[in-house]
Structure formats: structure tokens, C-alpha cells
Design a protein around this motif. Sequence first.
Motif, PDB file in Angstrom:
ATOM      1  N   UNK A   1       0.959  -1.055   0.065  1.00  0.00           N
ATOM      2  CA  UNK A   1      -0.299  -0.097  -0.059  1.00  0.00           C
ATOM      3  C   UNK A   1       0.938   1.235  -0.038  1.00  0.00           C
ATOM      4  N   UNK A   2       0.676   2.162  -0.965  1.00  0.00           N
ATOM      5  CA  UNK A   2       1.437   3.361  -1.006  1.00  0.00           C
ATOM      6  C   UNK A   2       0.813   4.522  -0.128  1.00  0.00           C
ATOM      7  N   UNK A   3       1.560   5.248   0.377  1.00  0.00           N
ATOM      8  CA  UNK A   3       1.455   6.257   1.363  1.00  0.00           C
ATOM      9  C   UNK A   3       0.239   7.258   0.735  1.00  0.00           C
ATOM     10  N   UNK A   4      -0.404   7.895   1.681  1.00  0.00           N
ATOM     11  CA  UNK A   4      -1.465   9.064   1.201  1.00  0.00           C
ATOM     12  C   UNK A   4      -0.550  10.229   0.734  1.00  0.00           C
ATOM     13  N   UNK A   5      -1.101  11.138   0.151  1.00  0.00           N
ATOM     14  CA  UNK A   5      -0.498  12.150  -0.205  1.00  0.00           C
ATOM     15  C   UNK A   5       0.079  13.098   0.847  1.00  0.00           C
ATOM     16  N   UNK A   6       1.184  13.507   0.624  1.00  0.00           N
ATOM     17  CA  UNK A   6       1.851  14.562   1.431  1.00  0.00           C
ATOM     18  C   UNK A   6       2.544  15.829   0.656  1.00  0.00           C
ATOM     19  N   UNK A   7       2.845  16.715   1.369  1.00  0.00           N
ATOM     20  CA  UNK A   7       3.434  17.853   0.640  1.00  0.00           C
ATOM     21  C   UNK A   7       4.758  17.327  -0.373  1.00  0.00           C
ATOM     22  N   UNK A   8       5.495  16.602   0.146  1.00  0.00           N
ATOM     23  CA  UNK A   8       6.777  16.343  -0.744  1.00  0.00           C
ATOM     24  C   UNK A   8       6.253  15.688  -1.863  1.00  0.00           C
ATOM     25  N   UNK A   9       5.056  14.822  -1.774  1.00  0.00           N
ATOM     26  CA  UNK A   9       4.894  13.976  -2.717  1.00  0.00           C
ATOM     27  C   UNK A   9       4.090  15.170  -3.932  1.00  0.00           C
ATOM     28  N   UNK A  10       3.237  15.874  -3.391  1.00  0.00           N
ATOM     29  CA  UNK A  10       2.781  16.869  -4.155  1.00  0.00           C
ATOM     30  C   UNK A  10       3.596  17.709  -5.003  1.00  0.00           C
ATOM     31  N   UNK A  11       4.648  18.235  -4.386  1.00  0.00           N
ATOM     32  CA  UNK A  11       5.645  19.030  -4.759  1.00  0.00           C
ATOM     33  C   UNK A  11       7.019  18.185  -5.631  1.00  0.00           C
ATOM     34  N   UNK A  12       6.511  16.897  -5.836  1.00  0.00           N
ATOM     35  CA  UNK A  12       7.652  16.319  -6.549  1.00  0.00           C
ATOM     36  C   UNK A  12       8.944  16.499  -5.705  1.00  0.00           C
ATOM     37  N   UNK A  13       9.159  16.182  -4.230  1.00  0.00           N
ATOM     38  CA  UNK A  13      10.329  16.454  -3.572  1.00  0.00           C
ATOM     39  C   UNK A  13      10.834  14.950  -3.038  1.00  0.00           C
ATOM     40  N   UNK A  14      12.118  14.952  -3.051  1.00  0.00           N
ATOM     41  CA  UNK A  14      12.592  13.626  -2.346  1.00  0.00           C
ATOM     42  C   UNK A  14      12.046  13.737  -0.753  1.00  0.00           C
ATOM     43  N   UNK A  15      11.620  12.656  -0.429  1.00  0.00           N
ATOM     44  CA  UNK A  15      10.855  12.580   1.006  1.00  0.00           C
ATOM     45  C   UNK A  15      11.749  13.565   2.026  1.00  0.00           C
ATOM     46  N   UNK A  16      11.086  14.356   2.506  1.00  0.00           N
ATOM     47  CA  UNK A  16      11.715  14.908   3.710  1.00  0.00           C
ATOM     48  C   UNK A  16      11.453  14.727   4.984  1.00  0.00           C
ATOM     49  N   UNK A  17      10.678  13.601   5.039  1.00  0.00           N
ATOM     50  CA  UNK A  17      10.371  13.240   6.571  1.00  0.00           C
ATOM     51  C   UNK A  17       9.090  13.798   6.987  1.00  0.00           C
ATOM     52  N   UNK A  18       8.278  14.428   5.916  1.00  0.00           N
ATOM     53  CA  UNK A  18       7.008  15.039   6.529  1.00  0.00           C
ATOM     54  C   UNK A  18       6.135  14.418   6.531  1.00  0.00           C
ATOM     55  N   UNK A  19       4.936  14.774   7.213  1.00  0.00           N
ATOM     56  CA  UNK A  19       3.620  14.182   7.506  1.00  0.00           C
ATOM     57  C   UNK A  19       2.595  14.242   5.907  1.00  0.00           C
ATOM     58  N   UNK A  20       1.766  13.223   6.371  1.00  0.00           N
ATOM     59  CA  UNK A  20       0.737  13.274   5.120  1.00  0.00           C
ATOM     60  C   UNK A  20       0.025  14.358   5.312  1.00  0.00           C
ATOM     61  N   UNK A  21      -0.795  15.097   4.282  1.00  0.00           N
ATOM     62  CA  UNK A  21      -1.415  16.288   4.333  1.00  0.00           C
ATOM     63  C   UNK A  21      -2.857  15.846   4.927  1.00  0.00           C
ATOM     64  N   UNK A  22      -3.561  17.221   4.831  1.00  0.00           N
ATOM     65  CA  UNK A  22      -5.040  16.925   5.653  1.00  0.00           C
ATOM     66  C   UNK A  22      -5.727  16.009   4.546  1.00  0.00           C
ATOM     67  N   UNK A  23      -5.689  16.410   3.358  1.00  0.00           N
ATOM     68  CA  UNK A  23      -6.679  15.523   2.231  1.00  0.00           C
ATOM     69  C   UNK A  23      -6.071  13.980   2.334  1.00  0.00           C
ATOM     70  N   UNK A  24      -4.907  13.832   2.330  1.00  0.00           N
ATOM     71  CA  UNK A  24      -4.525  12.505   2.160  1.00  0.00           C
ATOM     72  C   UNK A  24      -4.736  11.711   3.409  1.00  0.00           C
ATOM     73  N   UNK A  25      -4.900  12.176   4.798  1.00  0.00           N
ATOM     74  CA  UNK A  25      -5.304  11.566   5.817  1.00  0.00           C
ATOM     75  C   UNK A  25      -6.842  11.337   5.630  1.00  0.00           C
ATOM     76  N   UNK A  26      -7.570  12.292   5.181  1.00  0.00           N
ATOM     77  CA  UNK A  26      -8.876  12.108   5.199  1.00  0.00           C
ATOM     78  C   UNK A  26      -9.258  10.970   4.406  1.00  0.00           C
ATOM     79  N   UNK A  27      -8.423  10.798   3.075  1.00  0.00           N
ATOM     80  CA  UNK A  27      -8.658   9.722   2.106  1.00  0.00           C
ATOM     81  C   UNK A  27      -8.261   8.474   2.881  1.00  0.00           C
TER      82      UNK A  27
END
Length: 194
Positions: A8-34
Motif C-alpha cells: 500500500x502506497x502512502x497517502x498524499x503529502x506535501x513532498x509528494x505533491x511538490x515532487x520532492x525527495x521525501x523530507x520526513x514530512x507528514x501526510x497532508x489533511x486531504x491524504x489523511x482524510x482519504x
Amino acid sequence: MTSRVTFVSPAMSLSLREARFDDGGSIDVDGEARAHAAAGSLRPATCVVVSPSVRCRETATALGLDGAEAEELAGLDVGRWRGRSLDEVNGGEPEAVAQWLTDPSSAPHGGESVRDLCARVARWLETSLDTDGRTLAVVEPEIVRAAVVHVLAAPHAAFWRLDVPPLTATSVSGRSGRWNMRLGHPLDAAEPDA
């Protein structure tokens, strides 16, 4: 004995949304809701494992899963590129990015090569053949790519040709060293048998 692994791939996060290499950030509000909305859509598992990243742990929690961290399923170590966007890195190191995207053995960022990542995931997948029943693995998209490369015995260069959308499941089933695959079904629908 048949082993089944659902990645299972992770929910959307800011780094995924911005095409950044993972920076250790959290999933975003929409990703958590989904992810919360998808809770209960996965078949019960004998074993649950989670990549040690924040976004994978948070996704697992939002899905109602309690899993052990699996270091061998950690995301690709991109060394000094961590937290930067591909555009930023390409602007400063275009030759290094070109080499990295075309040579699976290279690691110009000082981290891990795609070939090494694929070998690590292949070893984990082969040991999972000893697990009777279903394993759920909430993992980084590159872990799913590496598993697909292994299961299909595809060349390592195919790694970059695989897209793994957030909150999708890719299932494999195997026995006697042979794997079959079901690709990327959304978590908002009941999980089909693999």
C-alpha cells in the motif's frame, strides 16, 4: 503454501505533491482524510509491516493498521538530495541527475542506487515466501516499484517507468519462488483476491 503481500502506497503529502525527495514530512489533511475513508477496505492480514517513514506510519495509522516498522522496506536513500525537488537538483547537478535516471547502479547523491534498492526489496520479498497467509506492507512508492521489477524479472531501468499513485494497493501472491501480481487498485474499493 501461498504467500500474499499487498503493498500500500502512502497517502498524499506535501513532498509528494511538490515532487520532492521525501523530507520526513507528514501526510497532508486531504491524504489523511482519504486514508481514514479507506480504512476497512483491505482484507485482514496475518502480518502488517510499515516503511519507517513518517508518511507511511501516519498512513498505516489512518487506515487503522498497527504494524511493525521494517527497516529493509525503508525508502530509497537519496543522500544529500533528501528534501529537495527534482527540478532543484537538476538545476544544480544536471549530469548527476541524468546519470542517476539512466544508470541503475549509480548513486551520485551519496545514497543508495536503484539496483541496490531493488536487491534489498527482492531479498525481503523472497523471505516473505515463508509467511503463510497475507502480509500488508504500507511502503514508499519506490518499494512498490522495486517489488514490481523483481516479480516481473524486469530490467532495473524499468524502475523509472512505473507510477505508483498515493493510496493504491499492489498485490502479489507467490509459492515455490514464482510470483503473480495484481496492480494498483484504489483503497476506496474492496480489495480483490490476489
